[in-house]
Scaffold this motif. Structure first.
Motif, mmCIF file in Angstrom:
data_model
loop_
_atom_site.group_PDB
_atom_site.id
_atom_site.type_symbol
_atom_site.label_atom_id
_atom_site.label_comp_id
_atom_site.label_asym_id
_atom_site.label_seq_id
_atom_site.Cartn_x
_atom_site.Cartn_y
_atom_site.Cartn_z
ATOM 1 N N ARG A 267 0.881 -1.254 -0.114
ATOM 2 C CA ARG A 267 -0.012 0.040 -0.047
ATOM 3 C C ARG A 267 0.876 1.218 0.034
ATOM 4 O O ARG A 267 1.556 1.344 1.026
ATOM 5 N N ILE A 268 0.597 2.219 -0.976
ATOM 6 C CA ILE A 268 1.574 3.314 -0.990
ATOM 7 C C ILE A 268 0.685 4.702 -1.359
ATOM 8 O O ILE A 268 -0.689 4.486 -1.632
ATOM 9 N N VAL A 269 1.211 5.720 -1.057
ATOM 10 C CA VAL A 269 0.497 7.063 -1.373
ATOM 11 C C VAL A 269 1.348 7.724 -2.494
ATOM 12 O O VAL A 269 2.568 7.939 -2.246
ATOM 13 N N LEU A 270 0.478 7.994 -3.326
ATOM 14 C CA LEU A 270 1.162 8.778 -4.565
ATOM 15 C C LEU A 270 0.487 10.175 -4.762
ATOM 16 O O LEU A 270 -0.626 10.417 -4.433
ATOM 17 N N GLU A 271 1.202 10.968 -5.409
ATOM 18 C CA GLU A 271 0.591 12.348 -5.664
ATOM 19 C C GLU A 271 0.189 12.422 -6.921
ATOM 20 O O GLU A 271 1.055 12.281 -7.848
ATOM 21 N N GLY A 272 -1.024 12.744 -7.121
ATOM 22 C CA GLY A 272 -1.570 12.806 -8.497
ATOM 23 C C GLY A 272 -2.352 14.030 -8.631
ATOM 24 O O GLY A 272 -3.320 14.532 -8.222
ATOM 25 N N SER A 274 -2.861 17.692 -7.805
ATOM 26 C CA SER A 274 -2.843 18.554 -6.476
ATOM 27 C C SER A 274 -3.228 17.999 -5.445
ATOM 28 O O SER A 274 -3.195 18.678 -4.191
ATOM 29 N N SER A 275 -3.635 16.264 -5.305
ATOM 30 C CA SER A 275 -3.773 15.771 -4.207
ATOM 31 C C SER A 275 -3.163 14.703 -4.007
ATOM 32 O O SER A 275 -2.481 14.226 -4.896
ATOM 33 N N LYS A 276 -3.389 13.944 -3.037
ATOM 34 C CA LYS A 276 -2.624 12.665 -2.530
ATOM 35 C C LYS A 276 -3.704 11.775 -2.461
ATOM 36 O O LYS A 276 -4.708 11.704 -1.764
ATOM 37 N N ARG A 277 -3.267 10.455 -3.166
ATOM 38 C CA ARG A 277 -4.456 9.403 -3.219
ATOM 39 C C ARG A 277 -3.504 8.214 -2.817
ATOM 40 O O ARG A 277 -2.282 8.041 -2.998
ATOM 41 N N GLY A 278 -3.979 7.011 -2.289
ATOM 42 C CA GLY A 278 -3.776 5.951 -1.693
ATOM 43 C C GLY A 278 -3.959 5.056 -2.708
ATOM 44 O O GLY A 278 -5.045 4.821 -3.187
ATOM 45 N N TYR A 279 -3.044 3.873 -2.923
ATOM 46 C CA TYR A 279 -3.358 2.846 -3.596
ATOM 47 C C TYR A 279 -2.629 1.435 -3.054
ATOM 48 O O TYR A 279 -1.776 1.366 -2.512
ATOM 49 N N ASP A 280 -3.468 0.551 -3.357
ATOM 50 C CA ASP A 280 -2.804 -1.089 -3.447
ATOM 51 C C ASP A 280 -2.328 -1.386 -4.420
ATOM 52 O O ASP A 280 -3.059 -1.659 -5.454
ATOM 53 N N ILE A 281 -0.985 -1.847 -4.527
ATOM 54 C CA ILE A 281 -0.373 -2.276 -5.822
ATOM 55 C C ILE A 281 -0.159 -3.784 -5.547
ATOM 56 O O ILE A 281 0.443 -4.196 -4.479
ATOM 57 N N SER A 298 -8.274 5.621 -2.155
ATOM 58 C CA SER A 298 -8.620 6.863 -1.363
ATOM 59 C C SER A 298 -10.078 6.977 -0.818
ATOM 60 O O SER A 298 -10.273 7.130 0.415
ATOM 61 N N ASP A 299 -11.020 6.519 -1.590
ATOM 62 C CA ASP A 299 -12.488 6.580 -1.152
ATOM 63 C C ASP A 299 -12.670 5.618 0.020
ATOM 64 O O ASP A 299 -13.276 6.053 0.860
ATOM 65 N N PHE A 300 -12.153 4.584 -0.298
ATOM 66 C CA PHE A 300 -12.070 3.467 0.866
ATOM 67 C C PHE A 300 -11.623 3.891 2.129
ATOM 68 O O PHE A 300 -12.151 3.745 3.337
ATOM 69 N N THR A 302 -11.336 7.169 3.266
ATOM 70 C CA THR A 302 -11.993 8.025 3.317
ATOM 71 C C THR A 302 -13.125 7.608 4.432
ATOM 72 O O THR A 302 -13.656 8.014 5.501
ATOM 73 N N VAL A 303 -13.775 6.553 3.676
ATOM 74 C CA VAL A 303 -14.872 5.784 4.549
ATOM 75 C C VAL A 303 -14.523 5.198 5.823
ATOM 76 O O VAL A 303 -15.216 5.146 6.886
ATOM 77 N N ARG A 304 -13.279 4.411 5.718
ATOM 78 C CA ARG A 304 -12.824 3.998 6.605
ATOM 79 C C ARG A 304 -12.437 4.836 7.928
ATOM 80 O O ARG A 304 -12.715 4.809 9.144
ATOM 81 N N GLY A 305 -11.868 6.251 7.495
ATOM 82 C CA GLY A 305 -11.481 7.175 8.424
ATOM 83 C C GLY A 305 -12.901 7.672 9.057
ATOM 84 O O GLY A 305 -13.066 8.005 10.383
ATOM 85 N N GLU A 306 -13.935 7.873 8.178
ATOM 86 C CA GLU A 306 -15.289 8.235 8.823
ATOM 87 C C GLU A 306 -15.582 7.084 9.699
ATOM 88 O O GLU A 306 -16.331 7.468 10.783
ATOM 89 N N MET A 307 -15.737 5.835 9.385
ATOM 90 C CA MET A 307 -15.849 4.795 10.177
ATOM 91 C C MET A 307 -15.339 4.794 11.491
ATOM 92 O O MET A 307 -15.836 4.499 12.693
ATOM 93 N N SER A 308 -13.952 5.081 11.283
ATOM 94 C CA SER A 308 -13.246 4.990 12.657
ATOM 95 C C SER A 308 -13.632 6.197 13.654
ATOM 96 O O SER A 308 -13.690 6.093 14.621
ATOM 97 N N ALA A 309 -13.786 7.353 13.005
ATOM 98 C CA ALA A 309 -14.306 8.541 13.666
ATOM 99 C C ALA A 309 -15.778 8.390 14.216
ATOM 100 O O ALA A 309 -15.916 8.623 15.480
ATOM 101 N N LEU A 310 -16.554 7.448 13.493
ATOM 102 C CA LEU A 310 -17.656 7.103 14.284
ATOM 103 C C LEU A 310 -17.894 6.178 15.326
ATOM 104 O O LEU A 310 -18.348 6.283 16.359
ATOM 105 N N LEU A 311 -16.793 5.254 15.051
ATOM 106 C CA LEU A 311 -16.453 4.258 15.998
ATOM 107 C C LEU A 311 -16.105 4.989 17.429
ATOM 108 O O LEU A 311 -16.364 4.522 18.354
ATOM 109 N N SER A 312 -15.220 5.675 17.135
ATOM 110 C CA SER A 312 -14.529 6.459 18.123
ATOM 111 C C SER A 312 -15.415 7.425 19.011
ATOM 112 O O SER A 312 -15.530 7.528 20.207
#
Length: 822
Positions: A267-272, A274-281, A298-300, A302-312
């Motif tokens: 799993r890496i983070v690349l700059e595309g 003006s934004s950074k996005r995460g990829y599973d290679i 990236s969207d996943f 984001t959702v996981r972050g939201e779920m993590s925030a919701l869980l927190s």
């Protein structure tokens, strides 16, 4: 060789064939789609032929068994043929490159092991080393194969798995199961499955249609092909170097995985842009090249972050709940417990730090005597855990120390469950108190002697006590059934039989059915035809209800009437008494004054001298003078009593008004004491007058204050004997009141008589010669209170008496005059 021995050898041969032939059939059935010339197909055909031959051989053997009388040469011939057939099967199986292991019983070493796989030299050919999988397979493959074999021996669960040797060789492992044997077959993975040639147009077309970036590169990183999604995403790949987006350490790991023929994921983070996005290679080896796939997560994320925030946030909310919550995972271990749950069960952080299993937690709580007392605890625990894991628990526990808990379970998506523990102890206590209060209230309500009823918001009767039914003469035989909640109109119709007054009942009805601000208190009184007098009152209650009370005032009215009549009689009698006293007193004063006047005339010295000149009997003249003195003394005493009676009558009639002036305390004290000094001298009693400091003047009626002091001193002298003393003192209190105190050393007053000292006509000699009408102290008390003051007494037997009179700075009457409007 006997016939029985021949049969044993024949049975052994048949047994080996019964193992190998199904194996050959299973191998043929499980092999991938191959051409007719493939060795596996040939093996399957030969196995089928051998199975037919074996069937006939078995048939012949059975017939031979029935012909035991046959010659041994026939049996030997059959045994020889079976051995030849077994050799043919093993020869055919040996033509296929595989490794076969057969077990007659679960576990242990295989009873049959055959290795014809020439491509690998790492697979042991002996049973002992063969079972040591971790020596010739990589770690994950050894663990998977061990687990699959355990399930194959235990439940007959067949499997097909790809494993890798310690040298990177990939093998297909198949687990087969017959009615008596477990079989493991290892084959080399076909070359077509190991690598996808870069020239394979079908593979390229598949990758080209993917919506995710994909490309093919050689080991050096040179891009040999890319799909449209990769070209549209600037980060994939960067230029012509497929390794450009991967760091040095990650690149080394990826190249090592490629050489071992294993896929590599990162799993890496690349700059595309003006934004950074995460990829599973994922890098997949394809022979001499590498296929790369990139999935945008990236969207996943984001959702996981939201779920993590919701869980927190959820866990943060759980921290503030008073309800205990514990979450268990699919492995039945504790994953989370909020503070309320830990506090509820008194569990410390050290115990739950290792995420104990639910069973261990129950054992711990039972040791602390916090669980319900169960005779068969293990059975109860097993049933409870089973239902909890199914989410089927919702029950109430009554625990030691009087605690009550609600226990409920909810299943979670990951196979675990959540336990909810709500402490109902306070609620149960409140329910118990409420039930007790309601029972007591009901009993009190029914025991009330006053009639009480309660109407609901719909105007129907909700509650009534027996006193109501008795007052309005409602019994079980009547048509009005109170248990059926009659309407107010039905009750009014019943009331009207005894009291037909529409305005009263209309007011009561309005108080019951009114809504909102129109609800008010309604009170009235009614006199029924049977002479009963009742006070009716309605009061609004919460929720639209109305309380109506009926109080029987018949006896009270009768008593009130009697008291009023008696009071009027007493007032009239008192007035008659006052009128009589005043009339008689005034009528007595006139002749008494005449008697006193004539007595004084007879006692005149001139007349007495003439009487001596004309009278020659000196003794008679002396007695005449003595009698005249008695008449004069008693007449003055009688006059004083009549004056006191008139004074008290005037006070009772309110006919005495105070003449308020500035009074000097020392002057009124000296005046009162001066009138009694001759009497004190004759009785041998000392009299002292003292003023404590410069207390100044005060507002009062000087004549009445002098009379008060005179009466107190006269009373004190009357109860004193020769040689004793009487004192009169004056002082100011902290409230600036004037205090006069008269003390004596007389016999004192008994405690039971002190309360009646100031009553009218109350007199006690207390062992002295003092006599009186008992009016002097009554006049003292009346005059002091007329000034707005008060009087107190302290006395002990044998220690004398102290009487204290307190006069306010401003007399009560003067205060009233000052308050009048000008």
């Amino acid at each position: 060789m006997s016939i029985c021995d021949n049969f044993k050898r024949t049975g052994s041969a048949i047994t080996r064939l019964s193992v190998l032939l199904p194996v050959s059939l299973l191998l043929g059935a499980s092999a991938p789609s191959l051409s007719l010339g493939h060795p596996t197909v040939i093996t399957a055909v030969i196995a089928a032929i051998l199975f037919v031959l074996l069937f006939f051989a078995g048939l012949f053997t059975w017939r031979g068994h029935n012909r035991l009388t046959g010659a041994d040469s026939d049996l030997l011939l059959q045994q020889s043929r079976q051995a030849q057939r077994l050799a043919v099967v093993e020869t055919v199986i040996g033509q296929d490159a595989l490794v076969m292991a057969v077990w007659d019983e679960p576990g242990g070493l295989p009873q049959y092991l055959r290795n014809t796989l020439t491509m690998s030299e790492t697979i042991p050919s002996r049973a002992g080393p063969f079972m040591m999988f971790d020596t010739w397979l990589d770690g994950p493959s050894a663990e998977k194969l061990t687990a699959h074999l355990a399930q194959l021996w235990k439940r007959g669960a067949t499997f097909s798995e790809t494993v890798t040797t310690s040298k990177g060789e990939r093998l297909n492992a198949q687990g087969l199961y017959t009615s008596h044997n477990a079989i493991l077959v290892l084959r080399a993975v076909p070359v077509a499955e190991r690598a996808l040639p870069s020239s394979d147009e079908a593979a390229k077309k598949l990758l080209a249609d993917l919506p995710h970036p994909a490309w093919i590169q050689d080991v050096s990183g040179a891009i040999v092909w890319r799909n449209a999604a990769s070209a549209a995403a600037p980060p994939f790949p960067s230029g012509t170097d497929g390794w450009a987006n991967i760091g040095p350490e990650q690149r080394a790991a990826a190249q090592e995985a490629w050489r071992a023929g294993k896929p590599w994921h990162q799993r890496i983070v690349l700059e595309g842009g003006s934004s950074k996005r995460g990829y599973d290679i994922s890098l997949l080896p394809m022979g001499g090249s590498v296929a790369a796939l990139a999935f945008d997560i990236s969207d996943f994320e984001t959702v996981r972050g939201e779920m993590s925030a919701l869980l927190s946030a959820q866990q943060n909310a759980f921290k503030h709940l008073r309800t205990g919550i514990a979450v268990f995972g699919a492995d039945q271990r504790l994953r989370y417990a909020n503070p309320a749950w830990r506090e509820l069960w008194d569990i410390n952080d050290a115990f739950i730090a290792d995420n104990p299993e639910d069973e261990a937690i129950l054992d711990h709580l039972r040791a602390l005597r916090l669980l319900p007392d169960e005779r068969d605890f293990n059975g109860w625990k097993k049933r409870y855990l089973t239902r909890s894991r199914e989410g089927a628990v919702d029950e109430t526990w009554y625990l030691p120390q009087g605690r009550v808990l609600r226990v409920a379970s909810l299943p979670t998506r990951d196979g675990g469950y959540t336990i909810i523990n709500e402490n109902l102890s306070e609620l149960e206590e409140l329910r118990r108190r409420y039930a007790t209060h309601e029972r007591v209230q009901r009993q009190t309500f029914e025991a009330l002697t006053d009639a009480v009823i309660v109407f609901g918001s719909d105007g129907r009767l909700q509650l009534f006590n027996p006193a109501f039914a008795s007052m309005w003469r409602v019994d079980e035989a009547d048509t009005l059934d109170l248990e059926k909640h009659p309407h107010i109109d039905e009750l009014i119709a019943w009331f009207a039989v005894l009291h037909d007054d529409p305005p009263v009942w209309s007011g009561l009805k309005n108080g019951v059915i009114a809504m909102g601000e129109d609800r008010s208190v309604f009170t009235t009184s009614l006199s029924r035809r049977d002479g009963v007098v009742i006070d009716v009152s309605s009061r609004p209650l919460p929720g639209g209800a109305t309380l109506v009370t009926f109080v029987d005032q018949t006896a009270a009215v009768r008593v009130k009437t009697a008291l009023e009549e008696r009071n009027k009689a007493l007032v009239d009698a008192d007035q008659l008494k006052n009128d009589f006293i005043q009339h008689v007193s005034y009528e007595l004063r006139s002749p008494l004054n005449s008697i006193i006047g004539f007595t004084e005339m007879l006692a005149d010295p001139v007349l007495m001298a003439k009487a001596r000149d004309t009278t020659h009997d000196a003794s008679a003249l002396s007695r005449q003078s003595e009698y005249i003195g008695y008449i004069s003394s008693q007449s003055h005493t009688l006059l004083a009593i009549i004056d006191d009676i008139l004074t008290l009558a005037s006070i009772d009639a309110g006919a005495i008004a105070l003449d308020i002036t500035r009074v000097e305390p020392l002057e009124v004290m000296a005046s009162a004491a001066g009138a009694l000094r001759q009497r004190c001298a004759e009785a041998g009693i000392s009299l002292s007058v003292e003023v404590n400091g410069d207390i100044g003047a005060f507002n009062a009626d000087a004549q009445r204050v002098r009379q008060v002091l005179y009466n107190l001193l006269s009373n004190a002298i009357g109860f004193s004997t020769r040689g004793q003393s009487v004192s009169l003192t004056a002082s100011r209190s902290q409230a600036q009141d004037i205090i006069f105190e008269v003390g004596d050393d007389g016999p004192g007053i008994a405690p039971e008589d002190q309360a009646h000292v100031f009553d009218r006509f109350s007199t006690k000699a207390n062992g002295t010669d003092h006599r009186g009408a008992g009016l002097g102290l009554s006049i003292v008390k009346s005059f002091v209170e007329l000034h707005g003051g008060h009087i107190t007494l302290q006395s002990q037997i044998g220690q004398g008496t102290r009487v204290r009179c307190t006069f306010p700075e401003r007399a009560l009457e003067q205060h009233r005059l000052d308050q009048r409007p000008q």
